[in-house]
Design a protein around this motif. Structure first.
Motif, PDB file in Angstrom:
ATOM      1  N   HIS A   1     -13.341  20.759  19.705  1.00 53.70           N
ATOM      2  CA  HIS A   1     -12.210  20.255  20.806  1.00 53.70           C
ATOM      3  C   HIS A   1     -11.461  21.347  21.616  1.00 53.70           C
TER       4      HIS A   1
ATOM      5  N   ARG B   1     -23.108  18.591  18.343  1.00 52.22           N
ATOM      6  CA  ARG B   1     -22.228  19.545  17.412  1.00 52.22           C
ATOM      7  C   ARG B   1     -23.557  20.358  16.592  1.00 52.22           C
TER       8      ARG B   1
ATOM      9  N   GLN C   1     -11.031  22.381  11.293  1.00 52.99           N
ATOM     10  CA  GLN C   1     -12.424  21.741  11.273  1.00 52.99           C
ATOM     11  C   GLN C   1     -13.164  22.533  12.123  1.00 52.99           C
TER      12      GLN C   1
ATOM     13  N   ASP D   1      -9.480  21.551  15.407  1.00 53.00           N
ATOM     14  CA  ASP D   1     -11.138  21.353  15.512  1.00 53.00           C
ATOM     15  C   ASP D   1     -11.708  22.375  16.552  1.00 53.00           C
TER      16      ASP D   1
ATOM     17  N   GLU E   1     -17.244  20.099  10.090  1.00 59.28           N
ATOM     18  CA  GLU E   1     -17.449  18.679  10.829  1.00 59.28           C
ATOM     19  C   GLU E   1     -18.411  18.613  12.019  1.00 59.28           C
TER      20      GLU E   1
ATOM     21  N   GLU F   1      -4.890  15.539  15.200  1.00 61.29           N
ATOM     22  CA  GLU F   1      -5.720  16.360  15.812  1.00 61.29           C
ATOM     23  C   GLU F   1      -5.858  15.887  17.293  1.00 61.29           C
TER      24      GLU F   1
HETATM   25 MG   LIG Z   1     -12.385  16.838  14.260  1.00 61.46          MG
END
Ligand SMILES: [Mg+2]
Ligand SMILES: O=C(O)c1ccc(O)c(O)c1
Length: 591
Positions: A169, A211, A192, A166, A240, A135
């Motif tokens: 990101h 988040r 994620q 993810d 996540e 990741e």
């Molecule tokens: Mg992550």
């Protein structure tokens, strides 16, 4: 699709987190290493507990600072560390491990080296029956975008090595998620999902603290998921979410909120969904006040021009009416603990059964009916703050049949109906309330606004139907908020506020005093006539404008947790007088 949640998203010890995830209906979990390290149970016990709960361990995470190591001795130590974790994962029964892109200051700017080292790591993993999901952290030292991570994975060319995508990101960096479709689906080992509010700040801090679940922030998660699915990804949808509030809130409701966000996401992405389409409410049938001593509330209603028009046939509940505004005053068993509070809202809906079915599918708690056999069947769901929302048929048999009429509603009263209802949430339920009102009730959100209270900051957000027939505003106040510290209010619409306030005053009603300084400021901000300004000052009327028109409003004194607002809204005005809220809050604090 299977759904999963990272243990870092929930509060509590590891077993508490697992239980909450299972109860909310998740299929699996990502186990965050810190949660495991701090747990008293052995990996075998955790494995057994997870299996008993019907959960799979879909990911173990994270391994950090593994690749791009310039020094072979250090890389050999990294392999040793990783192998130790692979053995642990076998004990846990987890077969995929997340490797975050390195953040070490001396990470080599050398993709070939990173690819070669990840290849060796994947080779070792494969020998243990483990897969590596690589990741790109948005703040990775050298690798900080998903496409860069994929180029390295592709170059490494090992079957036990793939990428973990993810959404945080990817979207926080402003990367174009369209390129995801160029990654073969079987090389996307894990997905994620996390949303986030749009904040201009350091991306690591943003990620670790702010988040939220999909649908609660500003990111286009359905759009990103569409690209991932078109790439051919078939693994779980996993949440996540690093969030300071969720870390403190009860794991149970947070897990339910999380699952609801995935159900709504699947609906928005066009994935097979068991949800009934949203049934928008078409109006507010009633607001219900509960009070052990109903006198202060009924005195206020009387002064506002309401008439008690009917009595419930079997319960100590009165119906007070004026125009289309209907207020139930309940002095029954539910009232024994608290002063006046707003306990329920009746929402008119064209299809109560479908609305209830959707609510239940979205994990909104249906409230067991406590009704006499002859009462109209009414489904009710609980909002996150506990307010009961009754789903009332817009047509056909109605809750009104439960009431024996005393007198006709007043004609020519100054008040027309309910403009909006304002609820105050416990501090940790703001995001949950947002998602609830949008997904379960099908209301549209307005932007959230911050409002200064003398002793803290309130965050407020309104939800409504496009025609304004239903407007609900929710706010979170300064923590800690006890029962008395969480005011609620009922805003009543009028076409002639000055007349309405004069009536209210002459009937003995007391308005919330507004200071002189407010009117001095108002004179500076708006070119109001002197006489108009003098009238507002005399009557404690507040004024606001937006490009759509004007908003005039006035508050009553508070009784228990409840006060009333009288509202004269130009049809084009969209707000709620937020500019005046600090003045109102300060006045209420003084009172
Ligand atoms: Mg992550
Ligand atoms: O903030 C972190 O360190 C971190 C760890 C693991 C992840 O999957 C992630 O997205 C962030």
């Amino acid at each position: 699709m299977r759904t999963s949640i990272a243990t870092v998203s929930l509060s509590g010890g590891l077993t508490e987190k697992l239980t909450a995830a299972a109860r909310a209906g998740f299929d699996g979990v990502e186990i965050f290493e810190n949660d495991l390290v701090a747990a008293p149970q052995s990996p075998e016990e955790i494995r057994a507990r997870t299996a008993d709960l019907g959960l799979t361990i879909d990911l173990y995470q994270p391994l950090r600072d593994i690749e791009g190591v310039p020094d072979e001795r250090r890389f050999a130590r990294n392999l040793r560390r990783a192998e130790h974790k692979f053995r642990l994962m076998r004990r846990l029964g987890a077969d995929t491990v997340l490797v975050c892109s390195s953040v070490a200051p001396d990470t080599a700017v050398d993709d070939a080296l990173a690819a070669a080292q990840l290849h060796r790591l994947a080779q070792l993993a494969e020998e243990h029956g483990i897969r590596i999901a690589y990741e790109a952290l948005a703040w990775g030292r050298h690798v900080d975008t998903y496409d860069h991570a994929w180029r390295i994975v592709e170059a490494a060319g090992h079957p036990a090595l793939g990428v973990c995508l993810d959404s945080f990101h990817i979207l926080a960096r402003g990367s174009d998620p369209k390129g995801i479709e160029e990654i073969p689906g079987e090389k996307i080992f894990f997905l994620q999902l996390a949303d986030a509010p749009q904040l201009a700040m350091d991306v690591l801090q943003w990620s670790r603290h702010y988040r939220c679940f999909p649908g609660q922030g500003a990111f286009d998660i359905p759009g990103l998921l569409g690209h991932v699915l078109r790439a051919g990804y078939t693994g779980p949808l996993s949440l996540e979410v690093f969030n300071d509030v969720f870390r403190q809130a009860d794991a149970g409701p947070t897990a339910v909120d999380a699952r609801r966000s995935l159900l709504a996401l699947q609906e928005r992405t066009g994935l097979a969904s068991a949800l009934k389409p949203p049934v928008r409410p078409t109006g507010i049938a009633f607001a219900e006040l509960v009070a052990s001593d109903p006198e202060p509330a009924t005195a206020a209603l009387r002064a506002l021009g309401f008439t008690r028009t009917a009595r419930h046939r079997t319960k100590p509940v009165d119906l007070w009416e004026q125009g289309e505004a209907r207020v139930l005053v309940n002095s029954g068993a539910a009232a024994h603990r608290t002063g006046t509070h707003l306990a329920a809202i009746g929402l008119e809906t064209p299809d109560p059964a479908a609305a209830a079915e959707r609510a239940e599918a979205l994990l909104a708690p249906l409230i067991p009916r406590r009704r006499a056999p002859e009462d109209a069947p009414l489904d009710a769901i609980a909002a996150p703050d506990g307010t009961e929302l009754f789903l009332c048929a817009a047509q056909g048999p109605s809750w009104r049949g439960d009431f024996a009429r005393d007198t006709a509603p007043p004609r020519d009263g100054a008040l027309r109906g309910i403009d909006h209802i304002a609820l105050t949430q416990p501090w940790h339920q703001f995001d949950e309330a947002s998602l609830f009102h949008c997904t379960v009730l099908g209301l549209d959100p307005e932007d959230s606004v911050d409002v200064a209270d003398p002793y803290g900051l309130l965050r407020s957000r309104a939800f409504g139907t496009p025609d304004g027939a239903v407007r609900i505003a929710v706010a979170v106040g300064p923590a800690p908020t006890d029962e008395t510290g969480r005011p609620q209010h009922l805003a009543l619409a009028t076409d002639d506020l000055v007349t309405a306030v004069r009536h209210f005053r002459s009937a003995g009603g007391r308005t919330l005093p507004v200071p002189e300084n407010y009117y001095d400021d108002l004179a500076a901000r708006f070119p109001l006539g002197e006489a108009e300004l003098a009238t507002y000052k005399e009557l404690d009327i507040l004024y606001d404008e937006d490009p759509g028109g004007a908003f005039r409003h006035c508050y009553t004194e508070t009784s228990g947790r409840v006060f009333f607002e009288l509202v004269q809204r130009d049809p084009g005005y969209r707000g709620y007088g937020a500019a005046n809220a600090p003045v109102r809050l300060a006045a209420q604090r003084r009172a």
